[in-house]
Design a protein around this motif. Structure first.
Motif, mmCIF file in Angstrom:
data_model
loop_
_atom_site.group_PDB
_atom_site.id
_atom_site.type_symbol
_atom_site.label_atom_id
_atom_site.label_comp_id
_atom_site.label_asym_id
_atom_site.label_seq_id
_atom_site.Cartn_x
_atom_site.Cartn_y
_atom_site.Cartn_z
ATOM 1 N N GLY A 50 -5.063 1.437 -2.097
ATOM 2 C CA GLY A 50 -5.895 1.553 -0.900
ATOM 3 C C GLY A 50 -4.924 0.958 0.254
ATOM 4 O O GLY A 50 -4.964 1.904 1.330
ATOM 5 N N LEU A 51 -4.382 -0.002 0.224
ATOM 6 C CA LEU A 51 -3.583 -0.524 1.504
ATOM 7 C C LEU A 51 -2.540 0.501 1.831
ATOM 8 O O LEU A 51 -2.270 0.851 2.970
ATOM 9 N N ILE A 75 -3.644 -12.198 -2.945
ATOM 10 C CA ILE A 75 -2.587 -11.486 -1.721
ATOM 11 C C ILE A 75 -1.571 -11.121 -2.141
ATOM 12 O O ILE A 75 -0.704 -10.246 -2.050
ATOM 13 N N HIS A 76 -0.849 -12.101 -3.105
ATOM 14 C CA HIS A 76 0.421 -11.636 -3.824
ATOM 15 C C HIS A 76 0.384 -10.365 -4.788
ATOM 16 O O HIS A 76 1.182 -9.446 -4.436
ATOM 17 N N ASP A 77 -0.706 -10.025 -5.404
ATOM 18 C CA ASP A 77 -0.717 -8.991 -6.145
ATOM 19 C C ASP A 77 -1.073 -7.795 -5.351
ATOM 20 O O ASP A 77 -0.496 -6.611 -5.743
ATOM 21 N N ILE A 78 -1.588 -7.555 -4.020
ATOM 22 C CA ILE A 78 -1.800 -6.645 -3.176
ATOM 23 C C ILE A 78 -0.586 -6.198 -2.551
ATOM 24 O O ILE A 78 -0.183 -5.090 -2.779
ATOM 25 N N ILE A 79 0.213 -7.213 -2.283
ATOM 26 C CA ILE A 79 1.454 -7.230 -1.641
ATOM 27 C C ILE A 79 2.356 -6.396 -2.749
ATOM 28 O O ILE A 79 3.222 -5.434 -2.189
ATOM 29 N N THR A 80 2.493 -6.915 -3.784
ATOM 30 C CA THR A 80 3.378 -6.294 -4.827
ATOM 31 C C THR A 80 3.196 -4.995 -5.291
ATOM 32 O O THR A 80 4.016 -4.233 -5.385
ATOM 33 N N LEU A 123 -2.144 2.366 5.228
ATOM 34 C CA LEU A 123 -1.143 2.466 6.240
ATOM 35 C C LEU A 123 -0.307 3.756 6.425
ATOM 36 O O LEU A 123 0.046 3.953 7.644
ATOM 37 N N ALA A 124 -0.214 4.581 5.522
ATOM 38 C CA ALA A 124 0.114 5.784 5.731
ATOM 39 C C ALA A 124 -0.591 6.635 6.638
ATOM 40 O O ALA A 124 -0.214 7.694 7.344
ATOM 41 N N LEU A 125 -2.114 6.273 6.724
ATOM 42 C CA LEU A 125 -2.914 6.944 7.699
ATOM 43 C C LEU A 125 -2.690 6.391 9.177
ATOM 44 O O LEU A 125 -3.586 6.863 10.079
ATOM 45 N N GLY A 126 -2.111 5.499 9.382
ATOM 46 C CA GLY A 126 -1.606 5.000 10.695
ATOM 47 C C GLY A 126 -2.569 3.696 10.841
ATOM 48 O O GLY A 126 -2.426 3.076 12.071
#
Length: 135
Positions: A1-2, A119-124, A6-9
């Motif tokens: 989802g993140l 947060i670590h899991d989401i970023i990874t 981000l891809a959509l701006g």
């Protein structure tokens, strides 16, 4: 989802339900457990006639609230009916008559862990997806 956002701006995303199921959240353990037990049909939107819609876990409260809405209850009657229900559900842990706010993502949350790990899991995960898409 993140990555999709981000891809959509988008500059970022809003995450609430995931952080309710963190070890640091003050939410009642019964509320957290209900999120963990939710499936992909576990939430419902109430307050559509008031202009103040909320997505919550399905329970006795949401059934009664939606019945009042469909029956033509006024905004004032609905406000009175809902008074104190968030504290009742979120803090006191009444999972039937309390409000249990949760996004559609609730059905995908299956554990409680520290915010740092979330947060670590989401970023990874986002980094891995982005690396894959670059190939």
């Amino acid at each position: 989802g993140l990555v999709a956002a981000l891809a959509l701006g988008a500059q970022g995303i809003q995450m609430g339900t995931r952080f309710v199921c963190s070890t640091e959240a003050i939410a009642h353990t019964k509320y957290k457990q209900k999120i963990l037990e939710a499936d992909d049909h576990g939430t419902v939107v109430t307050g559509q006639t008031t202009g103040l819609p909320l997505r919550s876990l399905k329970n006795l409260l949401t059934e009664q609230y939606n019945a009042l809405e469909q029956g033509g209850a006024t905004r004032e009657e609905l406000a009175l009916f809902g008074q104190g229900r968030m504290h009742l559900g979120i803090i006191e842990g009444d999972t039937e008559e309390g409000s249990l706010l949760a996004g559609q993502i609730a059905g995908m949350i299956k554990d409680i862990k520290p915010v740092k790990v979330i947060i670590h899991d989401i970023i990874t995960e986002a980094d891995n997806i982005i690396d894959f898409l670059k190939k």
